[in-house]
Design an enzyme around this catalytic site. Structure first.
Site, mmCIF file in Angstrom:
data_model
loop_
_atom_site.group_PDB
_atom_site.id
_atom_site.type_symbol
_atom_site.label_atom_id
_atom_site.label_comp_id
_atom_site.label_asym_id
_atom_site.label_seq_id
_atom_site.Cartn_x
_atom_site.Cartn_y
_atom_site.Cartn_z
ATOM 1 N N ARG A 68 0.721 -1.288 -0.031
ATOM 2 C CA ARG A 68 -0.138 0.080 0.055
ATOM 3 C C ARG A 68 0.986 1.406 -0.104
ATOM 4 N NH1 ARG A 68 -5.931 0.656 0.249
ATOM 5 N NH2 ARG A 68 -5.988 2.866 0.324
ATOM 6 N N ILE A 95 -8.633 5.185 0.471
ATOM 7 C CA ILE A 95 -8.254 6.050 1.357
ATOM 8 C C ILE A 95 -6.860 6.769 0.756
ATOM 9 C CG2 ILE A 95 -7.614 6.627 3.834
ATOM 10 C CD1 ILE A 95 -10.606 6.056 3.368
ATOM 11 N N ASN A 108 -13.061 16.113 -0.166
ATOM 12 C CA ASN A 108 -13.704 14.761 -0.506
ATOM 13 C C ASN A 108 -15.259 15.119 -0.359
ATOM 14 O OD1 ASN A 108 -14.241 11.972 -0.635
ATOM 15 N ND2 ASN A 108 -13.433 11.279 1.367
ATOM 16 N N THR A 109 -15.947 14.173 -1.007
ATOM 17 C CA THR A 109 -17.335 14.337 -1.028
ATOM 18 C C THR A 109 -18.058 13.047 -0.386
ATOM 19 O OG1 THR A 109 -19.472 15.005 -2.280
ATOM 20 C CG2 THR A 109 -17.576 14.050 -3.791
ATOM 21 N N HIS A 110 -19.082 12.987 0.190
ATOM 22 C CA HIS A 110 -19.629 11.891 0.836
ATOM 23 C C HIS A 110 -21.020 11.841 0.925
ATOM 24 C CE1 HIS A 110 -19.671 8.188 3.304
ATOM 25 N NE2 HIS A 110 -20.229 8.775 4.032
ATOM 26 N N ASP A 142 -8.714 13.740 5.456
ATOM 27 C CA ASP A 142 -7.313 13.573 6.266
ATOM 28 C C ASP A 142 -7.210 12.057 6.402
ATOM 29 O OD1 ASP A 142 -9.310 12.364 8.261
ATOM 30 O OD2 ASP A 142 -8.979 13.989 9.732
ATOM 31 N N GLY A 144 -8.281 9.854 8.046
ATOM 32 C CA GLY A 144 -9.262 8.723 8.664
ATOM 33 C C GLY A 144 -10.161 8.614 7.608
ATOM 34 N N ASP A 146 -13.325 9.470 6.246
ATOM 35 C CA ASP A 146 -14.208 10.632 6.286
ATOM 36 C C ASP A 146 -14.234 11.308 7.495
ATOM 37 O OD1 ASP A 146 -15.212 9.823 3.401
ATOM 38 O OD2 ASP A 146 -16.358 8.195 4.325
HETATM 39 C C1 GAR Z 1 -21.009 10.069 -4.759
HETATM 40 O O1 GAR Z 1 -22.134 9.933 -4.100
HETATM 41 C C2 GAR Z 1 -19.912 10.334 -3.794
HETATM 42 O O2 GAR Z 1 -20.148 10.801 -2.517
HETATM 43 C C3 GAR Z 1 -19.786 8.658 -3.147
HETATM 44 O O3 GAR Z 1 -19.578 8.075 -4.548
HETATM 45 C C4 GAR Z 1 -20.433 8.631 -5.280
HETATM 46 C C5 GAR Z 1 -19.782 9.135 -6.785
HETATM 47 O O4 GAR Z 1 -20.793 9.319 -7.638
HETATM 48 N N1 GAR Z 1 -18.448 8.577 -2.612
HETATM 49 C C6 GAR Z 1 -18.441 7.853 -1.332
HETATM 50 O O5 GAR Z 1 -19.354 7.004 -0.861
HETATM 51 C C7 GAR Z 1 -17.091 7.872 -0.657
HETATM 52 N N2 GAR Z 1 -17.206 7.337 0.657
HETATM 53 P P1 GAR Z 1 -20.022 9.847 -9.004
HETATM 54 O O6 GAR Z 1 -18.917 8.823 -9.800
HETATM 55 O O7 GAR Z 1 -21.212 9.637 -10.130
HETATM 56 O O8 GAR Z 1 -19.400 11.141 -8.983
#
Ligand code: GAR
Length: 209
Positions: A68, A95, A108-110, A142, A144, A146
């Site tokens: 990794r 990660i 990041n987006t979640h 970071d 971790g 999320d």
């Molecule tokens: C999004 O909803 C994003 O938040 C999620 O994957 C999807 C990607 O959609 N990410 C996670 O769950 C990370 N923990 P996309 O490929 O259509 O942009």
């Protein structure tokens, strides 16, 4: 104060959040543009979207490296060749390690309201818990899962009869707008981080003074 003109976007799947950033950055007044798209796997729609937009792509697969730590160094080195001001993990399901996190700010987006339901199944876990409201979170990464400082959040109601796919699609409609808005503001206005509090431009943060 950091500013975000050059974006490297990392994807693992369909890349609709990437597409929203590509579309927004077609307007120079947006303030940021996608200079490269990276992935941890081949054959995904996100890479096709980048190529159609004329943006260079790269793939670094974990399985191609002995450890990794080797992968962490390789992906950081690849990202560095594009000299980003901000790395955006937009549906990137790995990660990132210290070599990337120490070198660049990573957004990041979640698809959940953190700190609830972190990890790879935020929508499924929220549904299973029976919450009535969930949503999406844009945060700095970071080491971790999320756990980084939160930049923006927006709520999405859970509707009777929602399954994971329907709820995720409704969240993603909000998520794309939230991501585009905040990346644009970070690019145009800059941002600072103080502990867990992120402040964009002159917006008042969450600190008590
Ligand atoms: C999004 O909803 C994003 O938040 C999620 O994957 C999807 C990607 O959609 N990410 C996670 O769950 C990370 N923990 P996309 O490929 O259509 O942009």
């Amino acid at each position: 104060m950091s500013k975000a003109g050059r974006l490297v976007v990392l994807v693992s799947g369909s890349g609709t959040n990437l597409q929203a950033l590509l579309d927004a950055s077609a307007d120079p007044s947006y303030g940021a543009r996608v200079v490269a798209v990276g992935a941890d796997r081949e054959g995904i729609e996100g890479l096709v979207r980048a190529t159609k937009a004329g943006v260079p792509t790269f793939v670094e697969k974990l399985g191609d490296y002995a450890t990794r730590a080797d992968w962490d160094r390789a992906i950081a080195a690849k990202i560095a060749t594009y000299e980003p001001d901000l790395v955006v993990a937009a549906g990137f399901m790995k990660i990132l390690g210290a070599p990337t996190l120490d070198a660049f700010p990573v957004l990041n987006t979640h698809p959940a309201l953190l700190p609830s339901f972190p990890g790879a199944h935020g929508v499924r876990d929220a549904l299973a818990h029976g919450v009535k409201v969930t949503g999406c979170t844009v945060m700095l990464a970071d080491e971790g899962i999320d756990t980084g400082p939160i930049v923006a959040q927006e709520a999405v109601p859970v509707l009777p009869g929602d399954d994971e796919a329907a709820l995720h699609e409704r969240i993603k409609t909000v998520e794309r707008r939230l991501l585009v808005e905040n990346v644009g503001r970070m690019a145009r206005e800059g941002w600072t981080v103080s502990g867990r509090h992120v402040r964009i431009g002159n917006q008042s943060g969450g600190e008590s003074t």
